[in-house]
Scaffold this active site. Structure first.
Site, short mmCIF file in Angstrom:
data_model
loop_
_atom_site.label_atom_id
_atom_site.label_comp_id
_atom_site.label_asym_id
_atom_site.label_seq_id
_atom_site.Cartn_x
_atom_site.Cartn_y
_atom_site.Cartn_z
N TYR A 49 0.83 -1.22 0.00
CA TYR A 49 0.00 0.00 0.00
C TYR A 49 0.86 1.26 0.00
CZ TYR A 49 -3.75 -3.21 1.56
OH TYR A 49 -4.65 -4.24 1.69
N LYS A 78 1.13 -7.21 5.62
CA LYS A 78 1.20 -8.33 4.68
C LYS A 78 2.51 -8.31 3.90
CE LYS A 78 -3.69 -7.34 4.05
NZ LYS A 78 -3.70 -5.90 4.27
N HIS A 111 0.17 -12.00 1.15
CA HIS A 111 -0.83 -11.12 0.54
C HIS A 111 -1.62 -11.80 -0.59
CE1 HIS A 111 -1.61 -6.55 0.00
NE2 HIS A 111 -2.68 -7.24 -0.29
#
Length: 277
Positions: A49, A78, A111
């Protein structure tokens, strides 16, 4: 606040804040801080992210503002596919922990399964090492389908506590939910509001009127009533609060059935069987 118990005896809050597609700036920091002040105790982050620094600042400020301790929170991150491989896991984990400004994570997830099944298993060995060294409290997976889980469970020494997947009334994942329940692995939904798409649905809005709640609250409660942990994302203070006000009502059986009947097996994210980063 509801908590969900894992097969290893640990537990996590049933509703948390997601931070996918939030820029690494003060918007992320303020959203996390406001969530913690509003009663959230679970924050779901990920290295890919690209916002772990500001999320971490929000966690630090939220702890101070809410007058709680780090131990009161449940923080997830993750490992991304680029970092897969047994020997890379600890390095990747420490990278996220450092970016977040923390000493440990409560939950660390693979992930995506990826398309290299040998690499999947090899990476899970690294996840198990992390867990056995007590560097992380819990380990799990994200976006794994039944085939991936079968391969993993047959080889694993430590079973994942959780599988975080796409789940909403247009993708009810009944077979996967039943499989996870049978193996005592919890399910968690990402993007439960489908980037707000599901909030336009007629059935959702009709039920919202029936119980005098918002469409978002209906969907989040539907997750809880299905025993699915969920992490709705918002950066708007009023929405963050609204998404958390879901513990003082339930949906009845008829309302749950009507929402379940919306299933179209429709994904907004990639197909886990094909996606490789």
């Amino acid at each position: 606040m509801n908590y969900t118990k894992f097969h290893n005896g640990n537990s996590m809050p049933s509703v948390g804040l997601g931070v996918f597609r939030v820029e690494n700036n003060d918007v992320a920091k303020d959203a996390v801080k406001h969530a913690i002040q509003s009663g959230y105790r679970s924050i779901d982050a990920a290295f890919i992210y690209g916002n772990e620094v500001k999320v971490g600042e929000g966690i630090a400020e939220g702890i101070k503002a809410a007058n709680i301790t780090r131990e009161d929170l449940f923080i997830t991150s993750k490992i991304w596919i680029d970092d897969y491989g047994k020997d890379n896991v600890q390095k990747a984990y420490e990278k996220s922990v450092n970016l977040l400004g923390l000493d440990y994570l409560d939950l660390y997830l693979m992930h995506w399964p990826g398309t290299d099944l040998d690499l999947l298993l090899n990476t899970w060995e690294g996840m198990e090492n992390l867990y056995n060294l007590q560097l992380v409290k819990n380990i799990g997976v994200s976006n794994f389908n039944i085939d991936h889980l079968e391969i993993l469970i047959n080889q694993a020494n430590v079973k994942p506590v959780l599988n975080q997947v796409e789940f909403h009334p247009y993708l009810t994942q009944t077979e996967l939910r039943n499989y996870l329940s049978k193996h005592n692995i919890k399910m968690e939904s990402w993007s439960p509001l489908m980037n707000a798409e599901i909030l336009q649905d007629e059935t959702v809005n009709r039920i919202a009127k029936e119980i005098n709640k918002s469409p978002a609250q209906v969907i989040i409660r539907w997750n809880i009533d299905h025993d699915v942990i969920t992490i709705p994302k918002s950066v708007t203070p009023s929405r963050i609060e609204e998404n958390f006000e879901v513990f003082n009502f339930s949906l009845n059986d008829d309302q749950i059935k009507r929402l379940d009947a919306l299933n179209e097996n429709k994904r907004i994210g990639p197909n886990p069987a094909e996606f490789n980063g």
